[in-house]
Design a protein around this motif. Structure first.
Motif, PDB file in Angstrom:
ATOM      1  N   GLU A 140       0.834  -1.206   0.000  1.00 21.27           N
ATOM      2  CA  GLU A 140       0.000   0.000   0.000  1.00 21.27           C
ATOM      3  C   GLU A 140       0.871   1.259   0.000  1.00 21.27           C
ATOM      4  O   GLU A 140       0.606   2.224  -0.729  1.00 21.27           O
ATOM      5  N   ILE A 141       1.933   1.232   0.820  1.00 17.00           N
ATOM      6  CA  ILE A 141       2.853   2.385   0.878  1.00 17.00           C
ATOM      7  C   ILE A 141       3.536   2.578  -0.477  1.00 17.00           C
ATOM      8  O   ILE A 141       3.658   3.704  -0.972  1.00 17.00           O
ATOM      9  N   GLU A 142       3.967   1.475  -1.091  1.00  9.54           N
ATOM     10  CA  GLU A 142       4.644   1.584  -2.388  1.00  9.54           C
ATOM     11  C   GLU A 142       3.689   2.110  -3.460  1.00  9.54           C
ATOM     12  O   GLU A 142       4.101   2.891  -4.325  1.00  9.54           O
ATOM     13  N   ASN A 143       2.430   1.700  -3.388  1.00  6.93           N
ATOM     14  CA  ASN A 143       1.447   2.210  -4.346  1.00  6.93           C
ATOM     15  C   ASN A 143       1.237   3.717  -4.169  1.00  6.93           C
ATOM     16  O   ASN A 143       1.107   4.460  -5.149  1.00  6.93           O
ATOM     17  N   MET A 144       1.224   4.162  -2.902  1.00  4.28           N
ATOM     18  CA  MET A 144       1.070   5.598  -2.628  1.00  4.28           C
ATOM     19  C   MET A 144       2.292   6.374  -3.131  1.00  4.28           C
ATOM     20  O   MET A 144       2.157   7.444  -3.734  1.00  4.28           O
ATOM     21  N   MET A 145       3.481   5.812  -2.884  1.00  3.67           N
ATOM     22  CA  MET A 145       4.706   6.473  -3.355  1.00  3.67           C
ATOM     23  C   MET A 145       4.698   6.563  -4.873  1.00  3.67           C
ATOM     24  O   MET A 145       5.085   7.585  -5.452  1.00  3.67           O
ATOM     25  N   ASN A 146       4.259   5.513  -5.522  1.00  2.00           N
ATOM     26  CA  ASN A 146       4.207   5.490  -6.977  1.00  2.00           C
ATOM     27  C   ASN A 146       3.216   6.523  -7.506  1.00  2.00           C
ATOM     28  O   ASN A 146       3.482   7.203  -8.508  1.00  2.00           O
ATOM     29  N   ALA A 147       2.093   6.653  -6.805  1.00  2.00           N
ATOM     30  CA  ALA A 147       1.082   7.650  -7.213  1.00  2.00           C
ATOM     31  C   ALA A 147       1.626   9.069  -7.062  1.00  2.00           C
ATOM     32  O   ALA A 147       1.424   9.929  -7.937  1.00  2.00           O
ATOM     33  N   ILE A 148       2.347   9.310  -5.949  1.00  2.00           N
ATOM     34  CA  ILE A 148       2.962  10.635  -5.739  1.00  2.00           C
ATOM     35  C   ILE A 148       3.999  10.904  -6.815  1.00  2.00           C
ATOM     36  O   ILE A 148       4.083  11.996  -7.389  1.00  2.00           O
ATOM     37  N   PHE A 149       4.789   9.872  -7.119  1.00  2.00           N
ATOM     38  CA  PHE A 149       5.834  10.029  -8.135  1.00  2.00           C
ATOM     39  C   PHE A 149       5.226  10.406  -9.481  1.00  2.00           C
ATOM     40  O   PHE A 149       5.654  11.367 -10.120  1.00  2.00           O
ATOM     41  N   LYS A 150       4.193   9.640  -9.891  1.00  2.51           N
ATOM     42  CA  LYS A 150       3.587   9.895 -11.201  1.00  2.51           C
ATOM     43  C   LYS A 150       2.757  11.176 -11.217  1.00  2.51           C
ATOM     44  O   LYS A 150       2.672  11.863 -12.242  1.00  2.51           O
ATOM     45  N   GLY A 151       2.170  11.509 -10.072  1.00  2.00           N
ATOM     46  CA  GLY A 151       1.317  12.695 -10.014  1.00  2.00           C
ATOM     47  C   GLY A 151       2.072  13.987  -9.827  1.00  2.00           C
ATOM     48  O   GLY A 151       1.611  15.056 -10.238  1.00  2.00           O
ATOM     49  N   VAL A 152       3.262  13.910  -9.191  1.00  2.00           N
ATOM     50  CA  VAL A 152       4.023  15.134  -8.890  1.00  2.00           C
ATOM     51  C   VAL A 152       5.363  15.164  -9.638  1.00  2.00           C
ATOM     52  O   VAL A 152       5.589  16.029 -10.492  1.00  2.00           O
TER      53      VAL A 152
END
Length: 278
Positions: A8-20
């Motif tokens: 879940e944490i890695e998915n959130m990090m990935n979302a932040i990476f792609k979104g920001v």
């Protein structure tokens, strides 16, 4: 449950990476681009299992072409933090082969600070794997020991020293204690003479000595060894120095004595910023 939380944490990090990150690393403002690269360097260092792979490293590689020096500089310092850790070297092999030529070209960057850090990064690459850099790559750095800008020249001097002078054949303590012509420095002094003559900048011995002064002081101050190479007969099976090589050694020796006595760089070498078109 731990695995689920980690995913879940890695998915959130990935979302932040792609979104920001993916949008902001190309921001119109150089300062934001620089922050992005600085941060991704920290992520790759702290969490190498997730971030230290070519999917993320490529962004640093692409940004090394940024038009602003401060952003290029952040790329190099981020990479230095990774190459410094020998445990991460295996994960950097593909990146190195892909972007090595760009790093080598950055040693001639119009911004001196960038050129210095590019040379320092190549020194770390050299320590991680000697096979990566070709003879031509190394020669591109070697000639910078004659640069008029001292920080560039000193960085190149350290690269040259690590490549050609830091390995000693003599491991035996008894051999290490020998002096004069029989000392381990004798071959290193000859290597210095050969390098100086091959570079064909014979009026620039003072520049070469100054470039290596910080990293090779013990070698450059071994006047006993230099004297014995000039005055004593060659040992059995040893090639004597030619007249040209002896002249070069005398010139280098005089420059080392002057450097030790005067404690300042030669005339014409400074630390000023490069001035020119952007």
């Amino acid at each position: 449950q731990l695995q689920e939380n980690q995913d879940e944490i890695e998915n959130m990090m990935n979302a932040i990476f792609k979104g920001v990150f993916v949008h902001r690393y190309r921001d119109a403002i150089a300062e934001i681009r620089a922050i992005c690269i600085e941060e991704i360097g920290i992520w790759m260092k702290m969490y190498s299992d997730a971030f230290l792979n070519d999917s993320y490293l490529k962004y640093v590689g692409w940004t090394m072409h940024d038009k602003q020096g401060e952003v290029r500089l952040k790329c190099l310092t981020a990479l230095q933090g990774l190459y410094y850790n020998k445990e991460l070297n295996s994960k950097l092999e593909l990146f190195t082969s892909r972007f090595k030529d760009r790093i080598v070209s950055m040693t001639l960057d119009k911004e001196y600070d960038v050129a210095v850090q590019a040379i320092k990064l190549l020194t770390l690459v050299l320590q991680s794997s000697e096979e990566v850099l070709t003879a031509e790559d190394c020669e591109n750095v070697y000639h910078l020991v004659y640069s008029a800008h001292r920080p560039v020249a000193v960085a190149a001097g350290e690269f040259l020293y690590k490549k050609l002078f830091s390995r000693r054949d003599a491991e035996d303590d008894g051999i290490l204690k020998r002096r004069g012509r029989q000392s381990p420095n004798a071959n290193l002094v000859k290597t210095l003479v050969f390098f100086f003559l091959e570079s064909e900048l014979h009026e620039h011995a003072a520049y070469l000595v100054d470039s290596m002064w910080d990293c090779a002081t013990d070698l450059l101050k071994d006047w006993e060894c230099m004297n014995s190479l000039l005055l004593e007969e060659p040992l059995n099976g040893e090639e004597p120095l030619t007249d040209r090589q002896e002249s070069a050694l005398i010139e280098i020796m005089l420059c080392t004595i002057r450097q030790a006595a005067e404690c300042h760089p030669p005339v014409g070498r400074g630390t000023g910023k490069r001035v020119g078109s952007q």
